[in-house]
Design a protein around this motif. Structure first.
Motif, PDB file in Angstrom:
ATOM      1  N   GLN A  99      25.384  63.207 -21.577  1.00 29.96           N
ATOM      2  CA  GLN A  99      24.479  64.114 -20.890  1.00 29.96           C
ATOM      3  C   GLN A  99      24.603  64.014 -19.378  1.00 29.96           C
ATOM      4  O   GLN A  99      23.776  64.569 -18.661  1.00 29.96           O
ATOM      5  CB  GLN A  99      23.025  63.806 -21.305  1.00 29.96           C
ATOM      6  N   ARG A 100      25.633  63.328 -18.876  1.00 29.12           N
ATOM      7  CA  ARG A 100      25.778  63.121 -17.447  1.00 29.12           C
ATOM      8  C   ARG A 100      27.140  63.619 -16.962  1.00 29.12           C
ATOM      9  O   ARG A 100      28.132  63.548 -17.680  1.00 29.12           O
ATOM     10  CB  ARG A 100      25.632  61.633 -17.086  1.00 29.12           C
ATOM     11  N   ASN A 101      27.129  64.100 -15.735  1.00 30.24           N
ATOM     12  CA  ASN A 101      28.367  64.400 -15.022  1.00 30.24           C
ATOM     13  C   ASN A 101      28.608  63.271 -14.026  1.00 30.24           C
ATOM     14  O   ASN A 101      27.715  62.938 -13.242  1.00 30.24           O
ATOM     15  CB  ASN A 101      28.259  65.735 -14.285  1.00 30.24           C
ATOM     16  N   VAL A 102      29.790  62.697 -14.065  1.00 29.41           N
ATOM     17  CA  VAL A 102      30.096  61.528 -13.242  1.00 29.41           C
ATOM     18  C   VAL A 102      31.270  61.858 -12.334  1.00 29.41           C
ATOM     19  O   VAL A 102      32.326  62.308 -12.793  1.00 29.41           O
ATOM     20  CB  VAL A 102      30.427  60.296 -14.101  1.00 29.41           C
ATOM     21  N   VAL A 103      31.088  61.631 -11.026  1.00 33.11           N
ATOM     22  CA  VAL A 103      32.149  61.830 -10.037  1.00 33.11           C
ATOM     23  C   VAL A 103      32.678  60.460  -9.636  1.00 33.11           C
ATOM     24  O   VAL A 103      31.907  59.575  -9.232  1.00 33.11           O
ATOM     25  CB  VAL A 103      31.628  62.587  -8.805  1.00 33.11           C
ATOM     26  N   TYR A 104      33.990  60.272  -9.770  1.00 32.33           N
ATOM     27  CA  TYR A 104      34.640  59.011  -9.422  1.00 32.33           C
ATOM     28  C   TYR A 104      35.423  59.179  -8.125  1.00 32.33           C
ATOM     29  O   TYR A 104      36.032  60.230  -7.873  1.00 32.33           O
ATOM     30  CB  TYR A 104      35.606  58.576 -10.523  1.00 32.33           C
ATOM     31  N   LEU A 105      35.444  58.120  -7.317  1.00 33.72           N
ATOM     32  CA  LEU A 105      36.268  58.066  -6.114  1.00 33.72           C
ATOM     33  C   LEU A 105      37.184  56.859  -6.239  1.00 33.72           C
ATOM     34  O   LEU A 105      36.715  55.735  -6.452  1.00 33.72           O
ATOM     35  CB  LEU A 105      35.405  57.955  -4.858  1.00 33.72           C
TER      36      LEU A 105
ATOM     37  N   LEU B  64      36.162  53.042  -5.844  1.00 28.93           N
ATOM     38  CA  LEU B  64      35.288  52.876  -4.688  1.00 28.93           C
ATOM     39  C   LEU B  64      33.869  53.347  -4.945  1.00 28.93           C
ATOM     40  O   LEU B  64      32.917  52.751  -4.417  1.00 28.93           O
ATOM     41  CB  LEU B  64      35.868  53.638  -3.483  1.00 28.93           C
ATOM     42  N   ALA B  65      33.689  54.408  -5.723  1.00 30.09           N
ATOM     43  CA  ALA B  65      32.346  54.960  -5.905  1.00 30.09           C
ATOM     44  C   ALA B  65      32.238  55.629  -7.263  1.00 30.09           C
ATOM     45  O   ALA B  65      33.223  56.147  -7.809  1.00 30.09           O
ATOM     46  CB  ALA B  65      32.019  55.952  -4.795  1.00 30.09           C
ATOM     47  N   ARG B  66      31.001  55.601  -7.792  1.00 28.75           N
ATOM     48  CA  ARG B  66      30.660  56.284  -9.041  1.00 28.75           C
ATOM     49  C   ARG B  66      29.326  56.979  -8.810  1.00 28.75           C
ATOM     50  O   ARG B  66      28.293  56.312  -8.623  1.00 28.75           O
ATOM     51  CB  ARG B  66      30.573  55.284 -10.198  1.00 28.75           C
ATOM     52  N   ILE B  67      29.318  58.285  -8.795  1.00 26.18           N
ATOM     53  CA  ILE B  67      28.115  59.076  -8.537  1.00 26.18           C
ATOM     54  C   ILE B  67      27.778  59.836  -9.806  1.00 26.18           C
ATOM     55  O   ILE B  67      28.572  60.660 -10.281  1.00 26.18           O
ATOM     56  CB  ILE B  67      28.336  60.035  -7.356  1.00 26.18           C
ATOM     57  N   GLU B  68      26.600  59.542 -10.395  1.00 28.77           N
ATOM     58  CA  GLU B  68      26.192  60.125 -11.670  1.00 28.77           C
ATOM     59  C   GLU B  68      25.076  61.145 -11.440  1.00 28.77           C
ATOM     60  O   GLU B  68      24.122  60.895 -10.701  1.00 28.77           O
ATOM     61  CB  GLU B  68      25.697  59.040 -12.622  1.00 28.77           C
ATOM     62  N   LEU B  69      25.217  62.308 -12.085  1.00 32.46           N
ATOM     63  CA  LEU B  69      24.211  63.362 -12.030  1.00 32.46           C
ATOM     64  C   LEU B  69      23.711  63.597 -13.447  1.00 32.46           C
ATOM     65  O   LEU B  69      24.439  64.125 -14.300  1.00 32.46           O
ATOM     66  CB  LEU B  69      24.803  64.639 -11.443  1.00 32.46           C
ATOM     67  N   ASP B  70      22.486  63.185 -13.717  1.00 27.17           N
ATOM     68  CA  ASP B  70      21.914  63.288 -15.061  1.00 27.17           C
ATOM     69  C   ASP B  70      21.293  64.665 -15.247  1.00 27.17           C
ATOM     70  O   ASP B  70      20.834  65.297 -14.291  1.00 27.17           O
ATOM     71  CB  ASP B  70      20.863  62.201 -15.259  1.00 27.17           C
ATOM     72  N   GLY B  71      21.240  65.116 -16.481  1.00 28.87           N
ATOM     73  CA  GLY B  71      20.618  66.395 -16.800  1.00 28.87           C
ATOM     74  C   GLY B  71      21.652  67.444 -17.159  1.00 28.87           C
ATOM     75  O   GLY B  71      22.789  67.425 -16.693  1.00 28.87           O
ATOM     76  N   LEU B  72      21.236  68.365 -18.033  1.00 22.04           N
ATOM     77  CA  LEU B  72      22.134  69.421 -18.455  1.00 22.04           C
ATOM     78  C   LEU B  72      22.233  70.471 -17.361  1.00 22.04           C
ATOM     79  O   LEU B  72      21.263  71.140 -17.029  1.00 22.04           O
ATOM     80  CB  LEU B  72      21.619  70.068 -19.748  1.00 22.04           C
TER      81      LEU B  72
END
Length: 890
Positions: free
Chosen positions: A829-835, A844-852
């Protein structure tokens, strides 16, 4: 079930509505309820019918005011959809629900209805009686893309006058056959020429030759980058026919007939030169464009005839035959042509002499110089441009010819300004200052004030313009302002007192932008004259560098600190530096960030970019675009529809793009003046996310173009047609442009900027199971590997960056900068952006955006990673300092 009389009978105020309930008592109620449900329906919503009601559960909760809701609002609590705010004790009094149930208050008592009958809203929409109307665009279709700097063919006969006679078409390879005749000894044959069969063979070869290999004086080339079309099956067929035909002539000894005839014609031509009949000699002369000893790959068929056409084609076909001559014969012909040239000059027949240099001797450089010496500037410029001489020389010649517009177009396309100015200055021509002024004004139009200052500063009477442009850069802030501040103090020491407070603030700023600004300031300072004002800044800069290392680890190299201290010429400061212990570099930890499902805004974000001065430009679709401060305050709202942003390298210009069917609606933003103006409509295509303020790289199918962003119309300064496949991805930096072609072997082409020269051409993928998703400006590829069952991998080189099941998705196109990689994956259920770091296997980074929500977007540059989504969340991560510099909800 126990009877329950709730304390509250309806919701009040503002609530998070999970759905709505509609009473259906008659046909009119049914129609009204269906219409409202269709307005509310979205993918993921569900509709039920129960106890004379229609109930819709939304895909996600919405914040609504009860009195303004379209129906009876419902709040989700476990398996309950509550039409009234029941407390925990009241819910406990109800019989536990095993499936989704509706609770509403009727006559003061709670009534429970089980939602069991699901309804498909699609069945309510009848299309049987609909008739399709022909679609018609509401706007005018875009015009064909104009080519603004096309190299035109040069017709020397028209340019030099009727005295110069045309040349033959079929002379390439002629003397090579004469050489074969001489080497083979006397051959019997007589005067018979080639028969009908040979002529048919020649016609077949011409017919099977691709159109691009047939020179034509009637049409101009469409590309400024010749020779990029791959050899196709027609080329191979032509070569095969040539080889077979020439082998047949040799075996049958019919080549002797052609050779003897050509030998007689060659002898007659040489006699014309020796007798001084130069008019007829030029009519029959052989061009010496090859080298001594060259042998033709496939000599041409047919007799040698007098000229009937003289059009210089800018780019000669790579399939054309070459002239092969024995060393002695080649040398004799050159000497003969040289003597004829000197005689023509003595007779003051300048046009004929220039023709002999350009067309017969093939000495283009000498021919162009000869034309310039005799005042034929326009013809010299046309020939120099058509034959691919140095762009700086071409610009200088067009400037001397008085065609300033053409000169500026070539400067902007090739970046050859410095070369052109140096050539004008060497000739001691006052036009060098005029060219500097014109180019500086063009740079200002594109937003490159810093470069404009460097260009105009040598022109003393125009330095007042440079001072104003410096102030424009300083107002913009960021690294560019820091570099310009050092440059201004170096050029104008008297301005030091005026900017003293700004220097102190820049040296004391502890934020991530402050460190970047100090780097730019002190690096630029070392290139300035070491007068008292610059030395004072250097002394304060050394102390700031030592303080940065003490607070943040080894962010400054010891050699850099020592270089600034040496520039400051302070012996005491240099002595103290020896006692300062060198700080160890701090280990970098993985940066993690999570935005919860309820942590959202109200506006959908389509694109976003962080500008050099720390401000943010955000695209909001049909709502327009906004320029924001780092803390989210609106600087200005632009009322121009924008879904994609193209940011200039200087950060004060931008292009807004929104798609309208097969058309792109374009807007030009001036962020310094805070204005937006509709530009034009353009055909749909692929494009780079950045540009230099003047040229924007755009691809449509198998065409690659450099669009002139300063022109009123949508035109191309540079054009490469007929690539081997359609362009799938474009990536650009200040120094390179790479394109990924959608071919079977996934070719990646890399051009050098600003010269626009093709430097590399390689296969981006070596396996059929690997799909290339993106490329960087320097030609590196990021791929998806589907070779393993039930598994998909994100691959960079020989490194696997991410591995997951086949149900996980790559949300958006990956991004590659010179040092980093960013990509987004859907995980549950999450979109995850990796750097990731490109040079080493380090996340270097993991940015998670929860929600549909729809797939988030991201933009990666050398300093920052911007992440946004349709729920109004905007996160900006500073790569150097490893922290967020903006975390906004719109």
């Amino acid at each position: 079930m126990t009877l329950l009389c709730p304390r509250e009978v309806v919701h009040r105020g503002v609530i998070e509505a999970a759905g709505y309930c509609f009473a259906v008592l008659n046909a009119a109620d049914e129609a009204a309820a269906r219409a409202r449900i269709l307005e509310l329906w979205e993918p993921g919503a569900s509709v039920w019918r129960a106890d004379g009601l229609l109930v819709i559960e939304l895909a996600g909760a919405r914040t609504v005011r009860v009195e303004l809701s379209p129906g009876l609002p419902l709040v989700r609590e476990g398996h309950w959809l509550l039409a009234a705010p029941l407390g925990a004790d009241e819910l406990a009094a109800l019989q536990p629900a095993r499936e989704l149930s509706l609770v509403r208050v009727v006559g003061g008592q709670a009534v429970v209805s089980t939602l069991g009958e699901r309804v498909s809203p699609g069945s309510w929409i009848g299309v049987a009686n609909w008739s399709l109307m022909p679609a018609r665009a509401l706007f005018s279709p875009p015009k064909a893309i104009a080519l603004m700097a096309v190299v035109e063919p040069v017709d020397v006969r028209e340019a030099l006058g009727a005295a110069v006679l045309p040349r033959a078409d079929e002379v390439d390879g002629l003397v090579a056959r004469v050489r074969e005749l001489n080497e083979g000894g006397p051959l019997a044959g007589g005067d018979a020429g080639p028969g009908l069969g040979h002529k048919l063979l020649e016609a077949a070869v011409s017919w099977f030759a691709p159109a691009s290999s047939r020179p034509s004086s009637a049409s101009s080339p469409a590309s400024d980058q010749p020779g990029e079309r791959a050899a196709g099956p027609l080329d191979s067929l032509k070569d095969w026919i040539n080889r077979r035909a020439w082998a047949f002539l040799r075996v049958s000894r019919l080549n002797a007939l052609l050779g003897r005839q050509h030998a007689r014609q060659l002898e007659r031509m040489m006699q014309m030169f020796e007798q001084g009949d130069l008019s007829q000699a030029l009519r029959h002369a052989i061009p010496l464009n090859g080298q001594a000893g060259d042998r033709p790959s496939f000599p041409s068929f047919g007799a040698w005839e007098a000229r009937d056409s003289l059009a210089i084609v800018p780019y000669r076909s790579t399939n054309a035959t070459t002239l092969g001559l024995a060393d002695e014969l080649f040398s004799d012909l050159r000497q003969m042509y040289r003597r004829a040239f000197e005689e023509l000059v003595r007779r003051k027949q300048i046009d004929e002499a220039a023709f002999l240099l350009l067309e017969l001797l093939g000495d283009v450089d000498e021919g162009v110089e000869f034309l310039e010496q005799h005042g034929r500037f326009e013809l010299a410029a046309r020939v120099a441009e058509a034959r691919g001489l140095a762009p700086g020389l071409v610009v200088r010649l067009w400037f001397l010819a008085g065609n300033v517009e053409r000169a500026l177009l070539i400067v902007r396309r090739s970046g050859a300004f410095a070369d052109a100015v140096l050539r004008l200055e060497r000739s001691k021509d006052d036009m060098a200052d005029a060219l500097r002024s014109l180019w500086a004004k063009t740079l200002v139009e594109s937003g490159d004030f810093a470069q404009a200052v460097e260009v105009i500063w040598p022109v003393e009477h125009a330095r007042h313009l440079a001072a104003g442009w410096m102030d424009c850069v300083l107002e913009g802030g960021g690294s560019a302002a820091a570099r310009m501040l050092a440059r201004k103090i170096g050029l104008m020491p008297e301005s030091f007192s005026h900017h003293q407070d700004q220097l102190v603030a820049m040296l004391d700023d502890e934020g991530p932008d402050g460190l970047t600004a100090r780097r730019a300031l002190l690096t630029s300072l070392l290139a300035q004259p070491a007068h008292a004002q610059c030395v004072a800044v250097a002394r304060a800069g050394v102390r700031a560098m030592v303080r940065d290392n003490a607070r943040q680890g080894a962010v400054w190299e010891k050699s850099r600190i020592e270089a600034v201290a040496k520039y400051a010429r302070d012996q005491a400061l240099t002595t103290d530096l020896r006692r300062v212990a060198e700080q160890p570099a701090r280990a970098r930890e993985l940066f993690c960030y999570l935005a919860g499902a309820s942590d959202r805004g109200t506006l959908a974000i389509f694109d976003a970019a962080r500008l050099p001065d720390g401000r943010l430009l955000v695209a909001l679709g049909e709502l327009g675009a906004r320029l924001l401060t780092a803390d989210g305050r609106t600087v200005v709202h632009f009322d121009e529809p924008t879904e994609r942003l193209v940011i200039s390298d200087h950060g004060d210009r931008a292009l807004g793009v929104v798609k309208r069917g097969e058309v792109l609606r374009l807007t030009r933003f001036d962020l310094r003046a805070r204005t937006a103006r509709r530009w034009t409509n353009a055909p749909s295509g692929r494009f780079c996310e950045g540009y230099d303020g003047q040229m924007w790289f755009f691809a449509r199918g198998d065409e690659l173009m450099g669009i002139d962003t300063l022109a009123e119309s949508f035109g191309a300064l540079w054009h490469v047609p007929d690539l081997v496949a359609s362009v799938a991805v474009l990536a650009r930096s200040a120094l390179q442009l790479s394109i990924l072609l959608a071919s079977d072997d996934a070719q990646c082409w890399t051009y050098e900027l600003p010269q626009l020269v093709l430097r590399d051409r390689k296969q981006a993928s070596q396996s059929n199971t690997v799909t290339v998703e993106s490329v960087s400006a320097d030609g590196a590829a990021l791929c998806m590997d589907y070779s393993l069952d039930e598994t998909v991998c994100v691959v960079y080189g020989d490194r696997v960056l991410w591995r997951g099941s086949e149900y996980d998705e790559l949300c958006s196109l990956p991004s590659l900068s010179e040092e980093h990689i960013a990509f987004c994956m859907r995980e549950g259920q999450r979109n995850v952006v990796y750097l990731e770091a490109r040079a080493r296997a380090q996340r270097l980074a993991r940015i998670e955006l929860d929600g549909l929500s729809s797939a988030p977007g991201h933009r990666l540059d050398a300093r920052t990673l911007c992440v946004w989504d349709a729920l109004g969340r905007l996160i900006v991560y500073d790569i150097e300092s490893s922290r967020l510099v903006a975390d906004l909800r719109l």
